[in-house]
Scaffold this active site. Structure first.
Site, PDB file in Angstrom:
ATOM      1  N   ASP A  13       0.814  -1.221   0.000  1.00  0.00           N
ATOM      2  CA  ASP A  13       0.000   0.000   0.000  1.00  0.00           C
ATOM      3  C   ASP A  13       0.845   1.268   0.000  1.00  0.00           C
ATOM      4  O   ASP A  13       0.429   2.299   0.517  1.00  0.00           O
ATOM      5  CB  ASP A  13      -0.944   0.057   1.236  1.00  0.00           C
ATOM      6  N   LYS A  16       2.184   2.203  -5.057  1.00  0.00           N
ATOM      7  CA  LYS A  16       2.891   1.721  -6.259  1.00  0.00           C
ATOM      8  C   LYS A  16       2.092   1.993  -7.522  1.00  0.00           C
ATOM      9  O   LYS A  16       2.649   2.252  -8.581  1.00  0.00           O
ATOM     10  CB  LYS A  16       3.161   0.209  -6.148  1.00  0.00           C
ATOM     11  N   ASN A  38      -5.034 -10.102  -4.009  1.00  0.00           N
ATOM     12  CA  ASN A  38      -4.866  -9.490  -2.683  1.00  0.00           C
ATOM     13  C   ASN A  38      -4.295  -8.079  -2.837  1.00  0.00           C
ATOM     14  O   ASN A  38      -4.429  -7.250  -1.956  1.00  0.00           O
ATOM     15  CB  ASN A  38      -3.959 -10.348  -1.778  1.00  0.00           C
ATOM     16  N   GLY A  40      -3.894  -4.249  -4.326  1.00  0.00           N
ATOM     17  CA  GLY A  40      -4.815  -3.206  -4.765  1.00  0.00           C
ATOM     18  C   GLY A  40      -4.005  -1.998  -5.184  1.00  0.00           C
ATOM     19  O   GLY A  40      -3.430  -1.328  -4.345  1.00  0.00           O
ATOM     20  N   HIS A  41      -3.905  -1.786  -6.487  1.00  0.00           N
ATOM     21  CA  HIS A  41      -3.132  -0.646  -6.987  1.00  0.00           C
ATOM     22  C   HIS A  41      -4.106   0.403  -7.514  1.00  0.00           C
ATOM     23  O   HIS A  41      -4.791   0.163  -8.496  1.00  0.00           O
ATOM     24  CB  HIS A  41      -2.169  -1.095  -8.097  1.00  0.00           C
ATOM     25  N   THR A 129      -6.007 -11.299   3.471  1.00  0.00           N
ATOM     26  CA  THR A 129      -7.070 -10.644   2.710  1.00  0.00           C
ATOM     27  C   THR A 129      -8.211 -11.625   2.425  1.00  0.00           C
ATOM     28  O   THR A 129      -9.225 -11.236   1.861  1.00  0.00           O
ATOM     29  CB  THR A 129      -6.525 -10.101   1.370  1.00  0.00           C
ATOM     30  N   GLN A 224       2.207  -5.983  -3.096  1.00  0.00           N
ATOM     31  CA  GLN A 224       2.500  -6.023  -1.655  1.00  0.00           C
ATOM     32  C   GLN A 224       3.810  -5.253  -1.388  1.00  0.00           C
ATOM     33  O   GLN A 224       4.029  -4.252  -2.036  1.00  0.00           O
ATOM     34  CB  GLN A 224       2.563  -7.467  -1.128  1.00  0.00           C
ATOM     35  N   THR A 299      -7.636  -1.219  -0.188  1.00  0.00           N
ATOM     36  CA  THR A 299      -8.289  -1.199  -1.501  1.00  0.00           C
ATOM     37  C   THR A 299      -9.033  -2.507  -1.736  1.00  0.00           C
ATOM     38  O   THR A 299     -10.060  -2.546  -2.397  1.00  0.00           O
ATOM     39  CB  THR A 299      -7.218  -1.042  -2.620  1.00  0.00           C
ATOM     40  N   THR A 300      -8.496  -3.611  -1.193  1.00  0.00           N
ATOM     41  CA  THR A 300      -9.102  -4.921  -1.433  1.00  0.00           C
ATOM     42  C   THR A 300     -10.137  -5.266  -0.374  1.00  0.00           C
ATOM     43  O   THR A 300     -11.198  -5.792  -0.688  1.00  0.00           O
ATOM     44  CB  THR A 300      -7.993  -6.007  -1.463  1.00  0.00           C
ATOM     45  N   GLY A 302     -11.036  -3.026   2.454  1.00  0.00           N
ATOM     46  CA  GLY A 302     -11.655  -1.882   3.127  1.00  0.00           C
ATOM     47  C   GLY A 302     -11.228  -1.749   4.592  1.00  0.00           C
ATOM     48  O   GLY A 302     -11.707  -0.873   5.297  1.00  0.00           O
ATOM     49  N   PRO A 304      -9.303  -0.671   7.947  1.00  0.00           N
ATOM     50  CA  PRO A 304      -8.472   0.494   8.281  1.00  0.00           C
ATOM     51  C   PRO A 304      -7.017   0.064   8.386  1.00  0.00           C
ATOM     52  O   PRO A 304      -6.719  -1.003   8.924  1.00  0.00           O
ATOM     53  CB  PRO A 304      -8.988   0.939   9.657  1.00  0.00           C
ATOM     54  N   ASP A 333       2.189  14.826   0.735  1.00  0.00           N
ATOM     55  CA  ASP A 333       1.138  15.797   1.058  1.00  0.00           C
ATOM     56  C   ASP A 333       0.338  15.408   2.306  1.00  0.00           C
ATOM     57  O   ASP A 333      -0.227  16.268   2.966  1.00  0.00           O
ATOM     58  CB  ASP A 333       0.195  15.952  -0.141  1.00  0.00           C
TER      59      ASP A 333
HETATM   60  P1  IMP Z   1      -2.577 -12.634   2.140  1.00  0.00           P
HETATM   61  O1  IMP Z   1      -1.640 -12.128   1.099  1.00  0.00           O
HETATM   62  O2  IMP Z   1      -4.018 -12.413   1.788  1.00  0.00           O
HETATM   63  O3  IMP Z   1      -2.287 -14.053   2.512  1.00  0.00           O
HETATM   64  O4  IMP Z   1      -2.334 -11.790   3.478  1.00  0.00           O
HETATM   65  C1  IMP Z   1      -1.135 -11.900   4.221  1.00  0.00           C
HETATM   66  C2  IMP Z   1      -0.742 -10.532   4.802  1.00  0.00           C
HETATM   67  O5  IMP Z   1      -0.350  -9.665   3.751  1.00  0.00           O
HETATM   68  C3  IMP Z   1      -1.877  -9.827   5.539  1.00  0.00           C
HETATM   69  O6  IMP Z   1      -1.314  -9.073   6.596  1.00  0.00           O
HETATM   70  C4  IMP Z   1      -2.428  -8.876   4.500  1.00  0.00           C
HETATM   71  O7  IMP Z   1      -3.070  -7.758   5.080  1.00  0.00           O
HETATM   72  C5  IMP Z   1      -1.159  -8.476   3.778  1.00  0.00           C
HETATM   73  N1  IMP Z   1      -1.372  -8.085   2.390  1.00  0.00           N
HETATM   74  C6  IMP Z   1      -1.617  -8.897   1.333  1.00  0.00           C
HETATM   75  N2  IMP Z   1      -1.724  -8.179   0.199  1.00  0.00           N
HETATM   76  C7  IMP Z   1      -1.531  -6.908   0.552  1.00  0.00           C
HETATM   77  C8  IMP Z   1      -1.482  -5.687  -0.196  1.00  0.00           C
HETATM   78  O8  IMP Z   1      -1.616  -5.649  -1.422  1.00  0.00           O
HETATM   79  N3  IMP Z   1      -1.249  -4.551   0.510  1.00  0.00           N
HETATM   80  C9  IMP Z   1      -1.036  -4.567   1.858  1.00  0.00           C
HETATM   81  N4  IMP Z   1      -1.065  -5.677   2.599  1.00  0.00           N
HETATM   82  C10 IMP Z   1      -1.311  -6.837   1.947  1.00  0.00           C
END
Ligand code: IMP
Length: 428
Positions: A13, A16, A38, A40-41, A129, A224, A299-300, A302, A304, A333
């Site tokens: 997050d 990217k 998982n 979210g761009h 996720t 990620q 993004t994926t 919701g 916080p 910003d």
């Molecule tokens: P998973 O990838 O769904 O197995 O989640 C494993 C960990 O990676 C969890 O803490 C998720 O919140 C985190 N995670 C997975 N994908 C993202 C992403 O795109 N952005 C931020 N955290 C992520």
């Protein structure tokens, strides 16, 4: 032409999507190399605002070839949904979007098992996720995966699925006391997915290698972040793929020797979703203010996001592991409102000062951040387009982060749109 890899420097997050979107304007090929939906761009460009999960952000450049690489886990439903979204925006995908035949399919039982695992983990849950990511990569390593290319030969697919489903059903019925998944129903679902996926399936590694041989510019799009990498991250609170620069060659199917640049995307503060250590986490009004100003919600999912000050110890580790040749500092910003800004330059652990990022989550949990405090600028940076347009205190903050990281920022982001970008040095 060499390839450039763009990697999240922290826990994902970082922003990217924006960086990849504007770089994608200047490259010929964009390859996603890890993770699945998982990710979210968020991309904001003249065509609109898009939450991208699986399709590379290069899809918005009509001249770029877009590849979902072999390192990615592909949910057919998520792919089709996103495909419809980009096509509805008038973007043609014909002949410019491909999925690796070696990529693994996220099957319905992967999502089911993700939920069951998390429930079973109780207080030790990862906070995934819930998209089936852990179970699909588990099956990949266990040699029980179903690959995208398997869909081409329907008879062989059915035979393999029957075998794999037997293993899954044994687990579901004996361990979880659930009803078995019906083979015919699952096969029918897969054949429907096949109809959608078939035009996109290709030996994408060969395509990317050929592009490189032809002197084309290739960008490897990370998902990620480094600290969620299965090897380098805060294990076990990580995702299940190789998200750092080292994973890019494997996940795209190219020799590592082609990657000569690595751009690390850093947020001007730190966020994390899900469980696991976050040494600079702020559980107070300042953290709330960061979340509100940065709209820090997943993004994926919701959810916080947890927020805290910039962590240069974690950042330095990321610079070293990925070999960043430059950085992008985004969302500066968001800090515009704070009277004081802080950067963590070291940790205090068991009475000692440590400057290296510990590998064990137990140690990380005990680390207390040592902060450098700097005056805030309390004015808007959103309209800055050159480094000199930034208020002096913001310039000082950026320069100090560069020193702490040992990595220069090529790009600074001061808002969500493409224009709200300061190009300090050419990235490509
Ligand atoms: P998973 O990838 O769904 O197995 O989640 C494993 C960990 O990676 C969890 O803490 C998720 O919140 C985190 N995670 C997975 N994908 C993202 C992403 O795109 N952005 C931020 N955290 C992520």
């Amino acid at each position: 032409m060499p390839a450039i890899v763009v990697v999240g420097a922290n826990w994902g997050d970082e922003g990217k999507g924006k960086v990849i979107d504007f770089l994608a304007e200047e490259v010929d090929v964009v390859v996603r190399y890890c993770g699945g939906h998982n990710a979210g761009h968020t991309v904001k460009n003249p065509l609109g605002t898009f939450a991208m999960h699986l399709i590379p952000c290069g899809i918005f450049n009509p001249n770029a070839l877009n590849i979902i690489g072999n390192g990615v886990a592909v949910s057919p439903e998520a792919f089709v949904k996103e495909l419809r979204m980009v096509q509805a925006a008038g973007i043609s995908t014909d002949g410019r979007l491909f999925i690796s035949d070696r990529a693994h399919l996220i099957m319905p039982y992967h999502k089911l098992l993700d939920g069951l695992n998390e429930k079973g983990f109780g207080d030790n849950a990862i906070g995934t996720t819930g998209q089936g990511i852990g179970p699909v990569y588990t099956d990949k390593a266990a040699r029980l995966g179903m690959r995208v290319g398997d869909l081409v030969d329907t008879a062989a697919f059915a035979e393999r699925l029957r075998f794999v489903l037997e293993q899954k059903n044994r687990l579901l019925t004996r361990v979880y006391d659930l009803e078995p998944i019906d083979f015919a129903t699952l096969l029918a679902q897969c054949m429907e997915a096949r109809d959608h996926l078939l035009p996109f399936i290709a030996d994408t590694g060969a395509m990317v290698r050929q592009s490189l041989a032809q002197g084309k510019r290739v960008m490897l799009e990370g998902a990620q972040g480094t600290l969620l990498d299965i090897d380098e991250g805060t294990y076990p609170y990580v995702t299940s793929s190789s998200t750092s620069a080292g994973g890019a060659a494997i996940g795209a199917g190219i020799p590592p020797t082609h990657i000569t640049k690595a751009l690390g995307v850093f947020k001007a503060y730190t966020t994390r979703v899900g469980a696991g250590p976050l040494p600079t986490e702020l559980l107070d009004a300042t953290g709330e203010q960061m979340r509100d100003r940065g709209q820090e919600f997943g993004t994926t999912t919701g959810r916080p996001r947890r927020c805290g000050w910039f962590d240069a110890v974690a950042g330095r580790f990321s610079v070293e592991v990925n070999g960043f040749t430059g950085g992008a500092l985004v969302r500066l910003d968001v800090l515009d409102a704070f009277p004081v800004v802080k950067g963590c330059s070291g940790y205090r652990l068991n009475g000692k000062v440590v400057e290296d990022f510990p590998s064990h989550v137990g140690d990380l949990d005990r680390c207390e951040p040592i902060y450098e405090e700097m005056p805030g600028w309390q004015s808007s940076t959103e309209n800055a387009r050159h480094f000199d347009d930034l208020p002096p205190a913001a310039q000082a903050y950026v320069r100090r982060l560069e020193e702490l990281l040992g990595c220069p920022f090529d790009v600074i982001g001061v808002g969500a749109t493409r224009e709200q970008t300061i190009h300090v040095r050419p990235v490509l």
